[in-house]
Design a protein around this motif. Structure first.
Motif, PDB file in Angstrom:
ATOM      1  N   UNK A  95       0.942  -1.306   0.120  1.00 46.86           N
ATOM      2  CA  UNK A  95       0.250  -0.303   0.040  1.00 46.86           C
ATOM      3  C   UNK A  95       0.964   1.379  -0.024  1.00 46.86           C
ATOM      4  N   UNK A  96       2.004   1.334  -0.290  1.00 44.08           N
ATOM      5  CA  UNK A  96       3.242   2.380  -0.490  1.00 44.08           C
ATOM      6  C   UNK A  96       2.890   2.588  -1.940  1.00 44.08           C
ATOM      7  N   UNK A  97       3.023   3.651  -1.833  1.00 42.79           N
ATOM      8  CA  UNK A  97       3.199   4.512  -3.083  1.00 42.79           C
ATOM      9  C   UNK A  97       4.165   5.590  -3.236  1.00 42.79           C
ATOM     10  N   UNK A  98       4.791   5.233  -4.238  1.00 46.52           N
ATOM     11  CA  UNK A  98       6.287   5.325  -4.486  1.00 46.52           C
ATOM     12  C   UNK A  98       6.205   6.178  -6.473  1.00 46.52           C
ATOM     13  N   UNK A  99       6.354   7.952  -5.795  1.00 45.19           N
ATOM     14  CA  UNK A  99       7.232   8.209  -7.731  1.00 45.19           C
ATOM     15  C   UNK A  99       7.944   8.642  -7.516  1.00 45.19           C
ATOM     16  N   UNK A 100       8.482   9.342  -9.155  1.00 51.84           N
ATOM     17  CA  UNK A 100       9.511   9.455  -9.188  1.00 51.84           C
ATOM     18  C   UNK A 100       9.368  10.966 -10.141  1.00 51.84           C
ATOM     19  N   UNK A 101       9.565  11.986 -10.239  1.00 53.68           N
ATOM     20  CA  UNK A 101       8.888  13.016 -10.212  1.00 53.68           C
ATOM     21  C   UNK A 101      10.666  13.366 -11.609  1.00 53.68           C
ATOM     22  N   UNK A 102      10.242  13.635 -13.016  1.00 54.61           N
ATOM     23  CA  UNK A 102      11.632  14.401 -13.487  1.00 54.61           C
ATOM     24  C   UNK A 102      11.392  15.536 -14.335  1.00 54.61           C
ATOM     25  N   UNK A 103      11.327  16.130 -13.428  1.00 52.34           N
ATOM     26  CA  UNK A 103      11.334  17.688 -14.501  1.00 52.34           C
ATOM     27  C   UNK A 103      12.181  18.115 -15.363  1.00 52.34           C
TER      28      UNK A 103
END
Length: 268
Positions: free
Chosen positions: A181-189
């Motif tokens: 249930x853990x969300x992981x995102x990688x933000x790539x601006x």
């Protein structure tokens, strides 16, 4: 300080929160009702941001924790500060990072290793240290990388390489932690006009030409990063032009890609 029911206050830790994307991420998280722990070296800027967030109606003033994440014992110092404040990590926003433009041969070796220390080692150490708490509360991790993660970067070699690590690490975590249930995102601006340029030695104005069409404001990057994380998106690339660049980078031969990147980063 604990909550009225005796529980610890759950916070979103935002590193590199004193400026640019980090400060905007703090504002977005606060506006969405999250309690915050702001982390960076410059205490005065963190205090000013905390005051601003309170003035905007936050129920609680963010915790301000001024420290250098590359200093010996910094991660444990952060954990201790949270514990003393009666707080636990629910969300970790790994935003702190920097780069230096120039050839590997000519740049100072110690400064180049410091890029790895902050962008890779500190990010990983923070994740490992606070992961048990995040897993326990089914929280989230937002790692800030860059479109640099998708390509080699002559004249910015170590920075680009560290962001490739962040992307790979983040994507692996999404698979490992999703069942819990853990969300992981990688933000790539893409290119964003912040204090990053002054630190790196690369000035956007007049350097990127048509690529300036890829510019997205720090506030918009932060908004898309937050919404992407909450939606469970593995990778978030703000801006249509940046999405096109990332797509093209997957298919262009690496030799050509290096030539194009080197030309874009040429300071002459």
């Amino acid at each position: 300080m604990t909550t009225a029911d005796g529980k610890q206050r759950g916070v979103a830790i935002v590193t590199g929160a004193s400026d640019g994307i980090g400060a905007e991420l703090a504002r977005v998280f606060a506006a969405r009702g999250h309690d915050l722990a702001l982390v960076a070296r410059r205490a005065d800027r963190l205090e000013a941001l905390a005051d601003e967030i309170v003035a905007q109606g936050a129920e609680r003033r963010p915790l301000v924790i001024a420290l250098d994440l590359c200093a010996a014992g910094a991660i444990e110092a952060l954990a201790k500060a949270l514990d003393e404040a009666g707080a636990r990590a629910e969300i970790l926003v790994n935003n702190a990072g920097f780069g230096l433009v120039g050839s590997v041969e000519k740049l100072d070796p110690a400064e180049q290793l410091a890029i790895i220390d902050l962008n890779v080692r500190a990010l990983t150490a923070l994740t490992l240290r606070f992961l048990p708490s995040i897993v326990a509360c089914q929280g989230a991790i937002l790692n800030v990388a860059s479109i640099a993660a998708f390509m080699p970067g002559p004249s910015f070699a170590i920075y680009y390489a560290t962001k490739a690590y962040v992307l790979s690490f983040s994507e692996a975590l999404t698979q490992e932690l999703s069942a819990g249930g853990v969300k992981v995102s990688c933000l790539c601006p893409g290119p964003v006009e912040t204090g990053f340029q002054a630190r790196s030695g690369f000035e956007l104005k007049g350097k990127l030409g048509a690529a300036r069409l890829a510019l997205v404001s720090p506030a918009e990057v932060a908004r898309q990063g937050y919404e992407g994380l909450m939606a469970g998106r593995r990778v978030v690339v703000p801006g249509l032009m940046n999405q096109i660049i990332v797509l093209v980078a997957r298919f262009v031969p690496r030799g050509w890609l290096m030539t194009l990147t080197a030309a874009a980063l040429d300071k002459r």
